[in-house]
Design an enzyme around this catalytic site. Structure first.
Site, PDB file in Angstrom:
ATOM      1  NE  ARG A   1      -2.749   0.571   3.462  1.00  0.00           N
ATOM      2  CZ  ARG A   1      -2.099   1.197   4.457  1.00  0.00           C
ATOM      3  NH1 ARG A   1      -1.717   2.453   4.322  1.00  0.00           N
ATOM      4  NH2 ARG A   1      -1.849   0.565   5.586  1.00  0.00           N
TER       5      ARG A   1
ATOM      6  CE1 TYR B   1     -17.053   9.181 -16.279  1.00  0.00           C
ATOM      7  CE2 TYR B   1     -16.524   9.242 -13.950  1.00  0.00           C
ATOM      8  CZ  TYR B   1     -16.896   8.533 -15.070  1.00  0.00           C
ATOM      9  OH  TYR B   1     -17.109   7.183 -14.980  1.00  0.00           O
TER      10      TYR B   1
ATOM     11  CG  ASP C   1     -10.633  13.726 -15.751  1.00  0.00           C
ATOM     12  OD1 ASP C   1      -9.960  13.081 -16.580  1.00  0.00           O
ATOM     13  OD2 ASP C   1     -11.613  13.253 -15.150  1.00  0.00           O
TER      14      ASP C   1
ATOM     15  CE  LYS D   1     -13.447   5.389 -18.640  1.00  0.00           C
ATOM     16  NZ  LYS D   1     -13.749   6.683 -18.044  1.00  0.00           N
TER      17      LYS D   1
HETATM   18  C1  LIG Z   1     -14.100   7.109 -16.724  1.00  0.00           C
HETATM   19  C2  LIG Z   1     -13.747   8.464 -16.283  1.00  0.00           C
HETATM   20  C3  LIG Z   1     -13.463   8.741 -14.931  1.00  0.00           C
HETATM   21  C4  LIG Z   1     -13.586   7.711 -13.836  1.00  0.00           C
HETATM   22  O1  LIG Z   1     -12.728   6.646 -13.980  1.00  0.00           O
HETATM   23  P1  LIG Z   1     -12.981   5.169 -13.378  1.00  0.00           P
HETATM   24  O2  LIG Z   1     -11.746   4.457 -13.773  1.00  0.00           O
HETATM   25  O3  LIG Z   1     -14.222   4.650 -14.016  1.00  0.00           O
HETATM   26  O4  LIG Z   1     -13.133   5.317 -11.907  1.00  0.00           O
HETATM   27  C5  LIG Z   1     -13.086  10.033 -14.602  1.00  0.00           C
HETATM   28  N1  LIG Z   1     -13.017  11.005 -15.538  1.00  0.00           N
HETATM   29  C6  LIG Z   1     -13.297  10.773 -16.832  1.00  0.00           C
HETATM   30  C7  LIG Z   1     -13.220  11.890 -17.809  1.00  0.00           C
HETATM   31  C8  LIG Z   1     -13.667   9.503 -17.258  1.00  0.00           C
HETATM   32  O5  LIG Z   1     -13.963   9.289 -18.541  1.00  0.00           O
END
Ligand SMILES: *Cc1c(COP(=O)(O)O)cnc(C)c1O
Length: 397
Positions: A59, A112, A184, A209
Site C-alpha cells: 500500500r 464527468y 482530468d 480508458k
Molecule cells: C471514466 C472516467 C473517470 C472515472 O474513472 P474510473 O476508472 O471509471 O473510476 C473520470 N473522468 C473521466 C473523464 C472519465 O472518462
C-alpha cells in the site's frame, strides 16, 4: 529509460523499464507481494524513517506500481505520479488531499458525472462548496473565483459535448487565486495533450480508458508538476487506501506500451467518420475537435496534438432515432467507456448523464438525441458500413 528520450512513443514503450534491475526482464515483473522483508532491523527502521529507499508494504509502494508511475509521469512531463485503484480514486484522492473545511472549488461543466457528484454530494457534507461554469467561458471561470477558492478543476475535452477549456487561461486564473489547476486528462490522454506544458499543477487520469486501452482493467493515476503536491497526494492515497495493486499496474503498463499506435489509429478512423457523419442526411450536426465546424477548432490545434477519437453527434429524430440506431448496430458495441481498441457507442441523456436533471442536461449541451461514439482501431470501412446499415434500420426521418 534515460532522460534524453523525447518521443512520445519511445516514452510509452520504455518508461519504467529497467532490465538490469530485474535479471534482464524486458517486461517489468509483477511483484505480487503485500510486504517486503528487511535485511536487518536497522534497515527496517531506515525505510520507515524515509532515509533508505527500499520498499516496506505494497500500500505504501511496490516496484511494479512504481514502474507504471514513472512511465506516466514521463509521458505527461510531470515530476512524478501516484497510481490509484480507479479513475474516481484519483479524483477523490486529489480533492481530499488539497481541500479542507470551508474551501471552495471552481469546476467547469460538463464534468464527468461522478466527479461532479463527489463534489456536490459528498464534499459538501464536509463543508467544501463548489460552483460550476461552462467549459468554454473563461470570463465566467474568472468571475466564479471567491476568496476561499482553493482548487480549479477542469476536464478538456469535456464529456460528452467535446467542449474545450483553454488550459493556459485556466492556469492563469487559478494561479492568480493562489489555487492549483487540476486537469482530468482522461479524454485526450498524454499522447495528444500534456496539461502541465500549459500551466496545470495536477493532471489525473482514468487509466481505464486509453492508457490501458483494452477495456479489461479499471485504474487511475495522478501526475504532479512538482514534488510538494506529489508528497501530499501520495500520503493521502496511502491513508485513504486508494492505492493500486501490482497486478493491475502490470496490466496497465502492458496496455500503455502501444498507446501511441492505438491513439493514432483510432484518431484517424474518427477523423474519417466525423467528416462522413457531418455530410450524412440522418445526422443533424457533429461535434468533433478535428472538424472546422467545431467552435474551438483553433484552440484544439493550439493545445492538443490531435482531436482524439470521441465523436458526439445529434441524430435527426432525437431520442427515438438514437435508441433504434444503437439497437441496430452489429459491430460497434453498445457500452459506456471510451479509449479502448473496440468502438463503443452510448446515449448520454439516458445512460452516462441520466442522473443529471433534464434542464441541467440542456444547460450543459447534452441534447436528447446526442450520441457519443468512441471510435476504436477496427477497419474504418467496417465501422462506416455498420453505421450505414443502422441508419437504414432507423428508417426515413
Ligand atoms: C471514466 C472516467 C473517470 C472515472 O474513472 P474510473 O476508472 O471509471 O473510476 C473520470 N473522468 C473521466 C473523464 C472519465 O472518462
Amino acid at each position: 529509460m534515460g532522460s534524453e528520450v523525447k518521443g512520445r512513443h519511445s516514452k510509452a514503450i520504455h518508461g519504467g523499464l529497467d532490465p538490469e534491475a530485474y535479471q534482464g526482464a524486458v517486461s517489468v515483473p509483477i511483484f505480487q507481494t503485500s510486504t517486503f522483508a528487511f535485511p536487518s532491523a536497522e534497515e527496517g527502521a531506515a525505510r520507515f524513517a524515509g532515509t533508505s529507499p527500499g520498499h516496506i508494504y505494497t500500500r505504501l509502494g511496490n516496484p511494479t506500481v512504481a514502474a507504471l508511475e514513472a512511465c506516466v509521469a514521463a509521458l505527461e512531463g510531470g515530476f512524478g505520479a501516484a497510481a490509484t485503484a480507479t479513475g474516481m480514486a484519483a479524483v477523490s484522492t486529489v480533492l481530499l488531499a488539497l481541500l479542507r473545511q470551508g474551501d471552495h472549488v471552481v469546476g467547469t461543466h460538463p464534468l464527468y458525472g461522478p466527479s461532479r457528484s463527489l463534489l456536490e454530494k459528498h464534499l459538501e457534507r464536509f463543508g467544501i462548496s463548489s460552483s460550476f461554469v461552462p467549459a468554454t467561458d473563461g470570463a465566467a471561470l474568472r468571475a466564479a473565483v471567491r476568496p476561499r477558492t482553493r482548487l480549479v478543476f477542469v476536464e478538456t475535452p469535456a464529456n460528452p459535448t467535446l467542449d474545450l477549456v483553454d488550459l493556459k487561461a485556466a492556469a492563469e486564473i487559478a494561479h492568480e487565486a493562489g489555487a492549483p489547476l487540476v486537469v482530468d486528462n482522461t479524454f485526450a490522454g498524454p499522447h495528444l495533450q500534456r496539461p502541465i506544458e500549459h500551466g496545470a499543477d495536477v493532471v489525473l487520469h482514468s487509466m481505464t480508458k486509453s492508457l490501458n486501452g483494452h477495456s479489461d482493467v479499471v485504474a487511475g493515476i495522478v501526475v504532479t508538476r512538482g514534488p510538494e503536491l506529489l508528497a501530499t497526494i501520495r500520503e493521502t492515497a496511502r491513508s485513504f487506501g486508494t492505492t493500486m495493486d501490482p497486478h493491475q499496474a502490470w496490466l496497465v503498463l502492458r496496455g500503455i506500451r502501444s498507446l501511441g499506435m492505438r491513439v493514432e489509429r483510432s484518431q484517424e478512423n474518427a477523423r474519417l467518420l466525423a467528416a462522413w457523419l457531418e455530410r450524412h442526411p440522418a445526422v443533424a450536426w457533429v461535434r468533433f475537435p478535428g472538424l472546422a465546424s467545431h467552435p474551438q477548432h483553433e484552440l484544439a490545434k493550439r493545445q492538443m496534438d490531435g482531436p482524439g477519437s470521441v465523436i458526439a453527434f445529434e441524430l435527426r429524430g432525437g431520442v427515438e432515432a438514437g435508441r433504434k440506431l444503437m439497437d441496430a448496430l452489429r459491430l460497434i458495441v453498445l457500452a459506456v467507456s471510451l479509449g479502448g481498441i473496440e468502438s463503443l457507442i452510448e446515449h448520454p441523456a439516458s445512460m452516462t448523464h441520466s442522473k443529471v436533471p433534464a434542464d441541467e442536461q440542456l444547460r450543459q449541451g447534452i441534447t436528447p438525441g446526442l450520441v457519443r461514439l468512441a471510435v476504436g482501431c477496427e477497419d474504418v470501412d467496417d465501422l462506416r458500413a455498420d453505421l450505414e446499415q443502422a441508419f437504414a434500420a432507423v428508417g426515413p426521418i
